[in-house]
Design a protein around this motif. Structure first.
Motif, PDB file in Angstrom:
ATOM      1  N   CYS A 150       0.788  -1.238   0.000  1.00 54.53           N
ATOM      2  CA  CYS A 150       0.000   0.000   0.000  1.00 54.53           C
ATOM      3  C   CYS A 150       0.819   1.288   0.000  1.00 54.53           C
ATOM      4  CB  CYS A 150      -0.951   0.009   1.199  1.00 54.53           C
ATOM      5  SG  CYS A 150      -2.184  -1.305   1.162  1.00 54.53           S
ATOM      6  N   THR A 151       2.115   1.226   0.279  1.00 54.94           N
ATOM      7  CA  THR A 151       2.904   2.468   0.297  1.00 54.94           C
ATOM      8  C   THR A 151       3.872   2.571  -0.876  1.00 54.94           C
ATOM      9  OG1 THR A 151       4.689   1.580   1.683  1.00 54.94           O
ATOM     10  CG2 THR A 151       2.798   2.567   2.816  1.00 54.94           C
ATOM     11  N   ARG A 152       3.947   1.539  -1.704  1.00 53.63           N
ATOM     12  CA  ARG A 152       4.797   1.603  -2.889  1.00 53.63           C
ATOM     13  C   ARG A 152       3.982   2.069  -4.088  1.00 53.63           C
ATOM     14  NH1 ARG A 152       7.272   0.606   1.523  1.00 53.63           N
ATOM     15  NH2 ARG A 152       8.866  -1.059   1.587  1.00 53.63           N
ATOM     16  N   SER A 153       4.660   2.610  -5.080  1.00 53.87           N
ATOM     17  CA  SER A 153       3.986   2.944  -6.320  1.00 53.87           C
ATOM     18  C   SER A 153       3.611   1.658  -7.045  1.00 53.87           C
ATOM     19  CB  SER A 153       4.902   3.789  -7.207  1.00 53.87           C
ATOM     20  OG  SER A 153       5.984   2.987  -7.698  1.00 53.87           O
ATOM     21  N   SER A 154       2.791   1.785  -8.070  1.00 50.68           N
ATOM     22  CA  SER A 154       2.393   0.609  -8.831  1.00 50.68           C
ATOM     23  C   SER A 154       3.602  -0.077  -9.455  1.00 50.68           C
ATOM     24  CB  SER A 154       1.395   1.012  -9.927  1.00 50.68           C
ATOM     25  OG  SER A 154       0.196   1.481  -9.349  1.00 50.68           O
ATOM     26  N   GLU A 155       4.540   0.700  -9.970  1.00 47.02           N
ATOM     27  CA  GLU A 155       5.738   0.119 -10.578  1.00 47.02           C
ATOM     28  C   GLU A 155       6.638  -0.535  -9.531  1.00 47.02           C
ATOM     29  OE1 GLU A 155       6.830  -0.324 -13.760  1.00 47.02           O
ATOM     30  OE2 GLU A 155       4.794   0.268 -14.319  1.00 47.02           O
ATOM     31  N   GLU A 156       6.736   0.073  -8.365  1.00 45.25           N
ATOM     32  CA  GLU A 156       7.553  -0.510  -7.295  1.00 45.25           C
ATOM     33  C   GLU A 156       6.978  -1.834  -6.817  1.00 45.25           C
ATOM     34  OE1 GLU A 156       9.302   3.666  -5.379  1.00 45.25           O
ATOM     35  OE2 GLU A 156       7.425   2.791  -4.652  1.00 45.25           O
ATOM     36  N   LEU A 157       5.657  -1.893  -6.673  1.00 50.04           N
ATOM     37  CA  LEU A 157       5.024  -3.139  -6.238  1.00 50.04           C
ATOM     38  C   LEU A 157       5.180  -4.217  -7.310  1.00 50.04           C
ATOM     39  CD1 LEU A 157       3.393  -4.769  -4.231  1.00 50.04           C
ATOM     40  CD2 LEU A 157       1.305  -3.720  -5.145  1.00 50.04           C
ATOM     41  N   LEU A 158       5.033  -3.829  -8.571  1.00 47.89           N
ATOM     42  CA  LEU A 158       5.249  -4.785  -9.651  1.00 47.89           C
ATOM     43  C   LEU A 158       6.690  -5.300  -9.616  1.00 47.89           C
ATOM     44  CD1 LEU A 158       4.247  -6.207 -12.211  1.00 47.89           C
ATOM     45  CD2 LEU A 158       4.900  -4.162 -13.515  1.00 47.89           C
ATOM     46  N   GLY A 159       7.638  -4.418  -9.333  1.00 51.22           N
ATOM     47  CA  GLY A 159       9.033  -4.834  -9.234  1.00 51.22           C
ATOM     48  C   GLY A 159       9.260  -5.824  -8.100  1.00 51.22           C
ATOM     49  N   ALA A 160       8.600  -5.594  -6.967  1.00 48.52           N
ATOM     50  CA  ALA A 160       8.723  -6.532  -5.844  1.00 48.52           C
ATOM     51  C   ALA A 160       8.182  -7.902  -6.231  1.00 48.52           C
ATOM     52  CB  ALA A 160       7.973  -5.984  -4.623  1.00 48.52           C
ATOM     53  N   ARG A 161       7.099  -7.909  -6.997  1.00 47.60           N
ATOM     54  CA  ARG A 161       6.537  -9.190  -7.435  1.00 47.60           C
ATOM     55  C   ARG A 161       7.494  -9.905  -8.392  1.00 47.60           C
ATOM     56  NH1 ARG A 161       0.910  -6.802  -9.291  1.00 47.60           N
ATOM     57  NH2 ARG A 161       0.589  -8.849 -10.228  1.00 47.60           N
ATOM     58  N   TYR A 173      -2.492  -2.887  -9.275  1.00 44.05           N
ATOM     59  CA  TYR A 173      -1.696  -1.975 -10.103  1.00 44.05           C
ATOM     60  C   TYR A 173      -2.558  -0.725 -10.263  1.00 44.05           C
ATOM     61  CZ  TYR A 173       1.601  -0.284 -13.541  1.00 44.05           C
ATOM     62  OH  TYR A 173       2.566   0.475 -14.188  1.00 44.05           O
ATOM     63  N   ARG A 174      -2.438   0.166  -9.304  1.00 41.96           N
ATOM     64  CA  ARG A 174      -3.362   1.299  -9.178  1.00 41.96           C
ATOM     65  C   ARG A 174      -3.079   2.399 -10.199  1.00 41.96           C
ATOM     66  NH1 ARG A 174      -5.743   0.780  -4.063  1.00 41.96           N
ATOM     67  NH2 ARG A 174      -4.570  -0.658  -2.729  1.00 41.96           N
ATOM     68  N   PHE A 175      -4.145   3.028 -10.633  1.00 40.38           N
ATOM     69  CA  PHE A 175      -4.029   4.275 -11.393  1.00 40.38           C
ATOM     70  C   PHE A 175      -3.427   5.327 -10.471  1.00 40.38           C
ATOM     71  CE2 PHE A 175      -6.202   8.370 -12.474  1.00 40.38           C
ATOM     72  CZ  PHE A 175      -5.524   8.605 -13.657  1.00 40.38           C
ATOM     73  N   GLU A 176      -2.450   6.078 -10.979  1.00 41.63           N
ATOM     74  CA  GLU A 176      -1.744   7.027 -10.116  1.00 41.63           C
ATOM     75  C   GLU A 176      -1.983   8.485 -10.487  1.00 41.63           C
ATOM     76  OE1 GLU A 176       2.308   5.591 -10.032  1.00 41.63           O
ATOM     77  OE2 GLU A 176       1.817   4.219  -8.385  1.00 41.63           O
ATOM     78  N   GLY A 177      -2.919   8.726 -11.361  1.00 44.58           N
ATOM     79  CA  GLY A 177      -3.241  10.104 -11.708  1.00 44.58           C
ATOM     80  C   GLY A 177      -4.124  10.766 -10.662  1.00 44.58           C
ATOM     81  N   PRO A 178      -4.324  12.074 -10.786  1.00 49.15           N
ATOM     82  CA  PRO A 178      -5.089  12.823  -9.777  1.00 49.15           C
ATOM     83  C   PRO A 178      -6.597  12.794  -9.968  1.00 49.15           C
ATOM     84  CG  PRO A 178      -4.206  14.327 -11.417  1.00 49.15           C
ATOM     85  CD  PRO A 178      -3.700  12.957 -11.792  1.00 49.15           C
ATOM     86  N   LYS A 179      -7.074  12.254 -11.081  1.00 47.85           N
ATOM     87  CA  LYS A 179      -8.500  12.331 -11.398  1.00 47.85           C
ATOM     88  C   LYS A 179      -9.337  11.545 -10.401  1.00 47.85           C
ATOM     89  CE  LYS A 179     -11.789  11.634 -15.168  1.00 47.85           C
ATOM     90  NZ  LYS A 179     -11.971  11.178 -16.583  1.00 47.85           N
ATOM     91  N   VAL A 180     -10.411  12.155  -9.900  1.00 45.01           N
ATOM     92  CA  VAL A 180     -11.328  11.520  -8.946  1.00 45.01           C
ATOM     93  C   VAL A 180     -12.763  11.808  -9.380  1.00 45.01           C
ATOM     94  CG1 VAL A 180     -12.166  11.503  -6.571  1.00 45.01           C
ATOM     95  CG2 VAL A 180      -9.715  11.706  -7.023  1.00 45.01           C
TER      96      VAL A 180
END
Length: 313
Positions: free
Chosen positions: A111-122, A156-163
């Motif tokens: 939950c505290t890593r970016s999507s790319e960082e979490l993918l890298g850990a996997r 793999y979460r969307f990381e843009g600001p749109k809500v």
């Protein structure tokens, strides 16, 4: 050298977070046999008196603890030199083997890593252990946390600001229904979907609407479920989460496994947001993180941690 006068300093050198190598060298290294005998007799924290055989022996548990304290500096250095993907993969692997009390580490990474960082850990986990993180969680976690943990590490979460404000408000209502249902919130499929798929800006908006609608933070409704609470904090208020983890690790009576978080958090956040965590720690506890480390840690371990939190990125 008269060791009895330095007995308190020597006991302190062996205690706490890490060990004070210089004090051990100067106080114990130059001591005579009678001084070390006094140390053994007076230091009830570490030695047991064998009255029948008339000698003082090390307490086995104390030996184990002191070995762990000597290892803290080495472990911190090893973590610091690791590729971040490998570091996170090994943290998850270790948490699975330590059991439910360490599942918060899995939440922290997911939950505290970016999507790319979490993918890298996997990816690193595949390379190191010839399994996927998802597979190992699914087969090794037996409790009700399983579905949530699998979903979080798969994200793999969307990381843009749109809500989407309407969707956020609707999902705040879904979370409230989950809190009041007969089923445990952590077993609620819709709650897991929201926590594991929505972007962090979206989730922050969901939590804002939750408070607006129901008059309290969602954390207050999750104080009975530490894994869910950790997930919410890691996703939306990570600096508060890390400050809380560091405070627990720095307490004098911290459990050995809790102490491990001190190096883990500082090493993993030193390249990103350690200064923001430091500011939050100061706000929450009225003392700087550096000062607290000076008060509670010792030796090269202390110096290494202080170096990491004072460096410029």
């Amino acid at each position: 050298m008269a060791l009895p006068g330095g007995l308190e300093s020597l006991i302190k050198a062996f205690s706490g977070h890490g060990v004070d190598e210089q004090s051990i060298i100067s106080l114990l290294g130059r001591s005579r046999a009678e001084h070390r005998r006094t140390f053994r007799k007076e230091c009830k924290e570490f030695f047991i008196e064998d009255n029948e055989r008339r000698f003082e022996r090390w307490d086995d548990h104390s030996i184990k603890l002191i070995k762990q304290e000597f290892m803290r500096f080495k472990n911190a250095v090893v973590l610091w030199t690791m590729h971040p993907w490998e570091r996170d993969a090994r943290s998850i692997w270790g948490a699975l083997r330590e059991g439910p009390e360490s599942y918060g580490v899995i939440v922290e990474v997911a939950c505290t890593r970016s999507s790319e960082e979490l993918l890298g850990a996997r990816k690193a986990y595949h390379s190191l252990f010839n399994h996927s993180i998802e597979e190992d969680i699914a087969t090794q976690v037996e409790g009700r946390e399983r579905k949530l943990l699998v979903a979080l590490v798969s994200a793999y979460r969307f990381e843009g600001p749109k809500v989407n404000e309407d969707t956020a408000k609707s999902e705040a209502e879904i979370l409230a229904e989950a809190m009041n249902a007969e089923q445990k919130p952590i077993e609620n499929a819709e709650l897991i979907r929201i926590l594991s798929t929505r972007s962090k800006p979206h989730l922050k908006t969901v939590y804002k609407y939750y408070k607006d609608l129901y008059g309290k933070n969602i954390n207050e409704d999750l104080d009975h479920d530490l894994i869910l609470q950790a997930a919410v904090q890691c996703l939306c208020t990570p600096h508060k989460y890390f400050s809380r983890v560091l405070d627990a690790a720095l307490r004098d009576n911290a459990h050995t496994s809790t102490k491990k978080a001190l190096a883990r958090v500082i090493v993993t956040r030193a390249d990103t947001d350690i200064q923001e965590i430091n500011e939050e720690y100061q706000n929450q506890y009225g003392v700087s993180l550096a000062q607290k480390i000076v008060e509670t840690a010792s030796g090269n371990y202390k110096e290494f941690l202080l170096t990491l939190i004072s460096r410029e990125n």
